[in-house]
Design a protein around this motif. Structure first.
Motif, PDB file in Angstrom:
ATOM      1  N   ALA A 101      40.677  34.480  40.956  1.00  0.00           N
ATOM      2  CA  ALA A 101      41.172  34.794  39.618  1.00  0.00           C
ATOM      3  C   ALA A 101      40.364  34.128  38.516  1.00  0.00           C
ATOM      4  N   LEU A 102      39.635  33.047  38.840  1.00  0.00           N
ATOM      5  CA  LEU A 102      38.968  32.263  37.803  1.00  0.00           C
ATOM      6  C   LEU A 102      37.453  32.317  37.855  1.00  0.00           C
ATOM      7  N   GLU A 160      47.587  36.184  28.318  1.00  0.00           N
ATOM      8  CA  GLU A 160      46.973  35.281  29.299  1.00  0.00           C
ATOM      9  C   GLU A 160      48.025  34.895  30.339  1.00  0.00           C
ATOM     10  N   THR A 162      47.184  32.850  33.209  1.00  0.00           N
ATOM     11  CA  THR A 162      46.722  31.716  34.011  1.00  0.00           C
ATOM     12  C   THR A 162      47.352  30.425  33.495  1.00  0.00           C
ATOM     13  N   ASN A 185      48.731  39.700  31.991  1.00  0.00           N
ATOM     14  CA  ASN A 185      47.340  39.875  32.380  1.00  0.00           C
ATOM     15  C   ASN A 185      46.701  40.963  31.526  1.00  0.00           C
TER      16      ASN A 185
END
Length: 432
Positions: A101-102, A160, A162, A185
């Motif tokens: 994901a990052l 966002e 995360t 997301n």
């Protein structure tokens, strides 16, 4: 909002495994590493461009796996005041870079650069804008947008999901009533659907397509991976159908994006980088760089995470962290070459013919479907000029008008397949 599109896509992932590796105690490994000269690190004496220089303290050298484990074990507690971002030397403690994901997330880190980018996206003369910002990362650009003159921006909606980034984004909405941070997301169709359902855009005026909408603006860091390319490609495809945020009119989209993606989008018929993305982007929008790309060089002076040493990366150069980024703004064309209801046929013809991108159109057109050689007569000199295409051009050198003629001929052909089975458009249930 109505969302007429469907998406058929299979995702694939690769997993690397190593076998028969020895377990070496970390203390022994760490002491060995500390006695060896480091081969990785940032180039020395790198200077910024213009008046921009790194404002935060210098970054550390490339960090070993042992150091990463130690940082994970001794994770810093969140500071009480998170309106300001921590020093850049601590970003790795708060904003890890590993995991699916990052790994493609790149964020602007230099506050002076963020201020320049924000001012270029929402320049002097802007009034009462509603900003929808996706992929803000830690929020350096969000903070720069907040610091612009208040008459320029009425509301900032931040998407966002995360947690590491939300820790430093949520305090912004407590400090400024214009900011709304939503744990959504920016790659999901449903996120934008919820903006409408929950009334976040109820105060946005819908303008006629004949004029650009001065009140709504989409801004995003574009992830540096295949999902980022899919995102921008599919948002382009929403313009002809006036779906997504384009239901409010011809709204601008501004991106911080990888230079390689920009080169593909802007590639002319004479450049080898020209591809399906080039054709779609140029058929639906006009675009320009918001600031001189040199201002964003070198990479390490402006972005996070730091550049990857090529010797330690298996990625191709254009996928490697540290290659240049650019800032650009896109506005849908008033007169869309792709007519409503024709998007699937454009996608089909582009995919089928770009497989033979170095082949003359007269030889490639039969690849569209069995019997498609008959389309040559639909494009010859015997038809109106608007419907003609130069059959001698290779596929890569076809301009937008040529492609419009090809798709138009395909649409008129009575034997064209009905099940096209390819699309690059949105899905309500899947990622874009």
């Amino acid at each position: 909002m109505s969302f007429p599109f469907t998406l058929r896509r299979a995702f694939s992932t690769s997993i690397r495994c190593s076998y028969k590796t020895k377990n070496i105690p970390e203390d022994i490994l760490a002491s060995t590493l500390n006695t060896q000269p480091r081969k990785r690190g940032r180039p020395k004496n790198i200077q910024g461009v213009g008046e921009i220089a790194p404002k935060a303290e210098p970054r550390s050298s490339s960090i070993s796996k042992v150091d990463r484990r130690r940082r994970a074990k001794n994770k810093l507690s969140l500071p009480a005041d998170r309106l300001e971002l921590p020093p850049l030397s601590q970003w790795l403690d708060y904003f890890p870079t590993g995991g699916m994901a990052l790994k493609g997330r790149i964020s602007i880190a230099n506050p002076d650069t963020a201020a320049l980018v924000a001012d270029s996206f929402v320049p002097h003369g802007s009034r009462d804008k509603v900003i929808v910002e996706a992929y803000p990362g830690p929020g350096a650009l969000t903070r720069a947008l907040m610091q612009l003159p208040k008459e320029r921006i009425r509301k900032i909606i931040v998407l966002e999901d995360t947690e590491y980034y939300l820790n430093f984004l949520n305090p912004l909405q407590e400090a400024d009533p214009r900011v709304q941070v939503l744990p959504m997301n920016g790659f999901l169709w449903e996120s934008y659907h919820q903006l409408d359902v929950q009334g976040f855009l109820d105060d946005v005026e819908t303008t006629p397509w004949s004029q650009s909408n001065p009140h709504l603006h989409f801004i995003s860091h574009l992830p540096m991976d295949v999902l980022g390319e899919q995102l921008i490609a599919q948002l382009f495809r929403c313009a002809p159908e006036q779906s997504w945020l384009f239901k409010y009119g011809r709204i601008p989209m501004s991106y911080l994006m990888h230079e390689w993606v920009w080169e593909r989008i802007s590639a002319s018929t004479e450049e080898r980088a020209r591809c399906k993305l080039s054709v779609i982007a140029q058929a639906v929008s006009e675009f320009n760089l918001s600031i001189d790309p040199k201002v964003l060089l070198p990479y390490d002076n402006h972005f996070y995470p730091e550049a990857t040493n090529p010797a330690y990366s298996s990625r191709t150069e254009n996928r490697r962290r540290g290659t240049p980024f650019v800032a650009g703004t896109f506005t849908p064309l008033q007169h869309q070459i792709i007519e409503q209801g024709m998007l699937d046929k454009w996608d089909y013809c582009l995919r089928k013919l770009f497989v033979l991108k170095s082949t003359p159109l007269k030889s490639a057109i039969g690849h569209l479907a069995p019997g498609a050689d008959a389309l040559k007569s639909y494009l010859s000199d015997d038809v109106p000029a608007k419907q003609r295409a130069d059959m001698k051009k290779i596929v890569r050198k076809l301009n937008v008008k040529d492609w419009a003629a090809v798709v138009g001929a395909f649409d008129r052909w009575p034997f064209a397949p009905e099940e096209l089975l390819v699309t690059d458009t949105f899905s309500r249930d899947e990622r874009i």
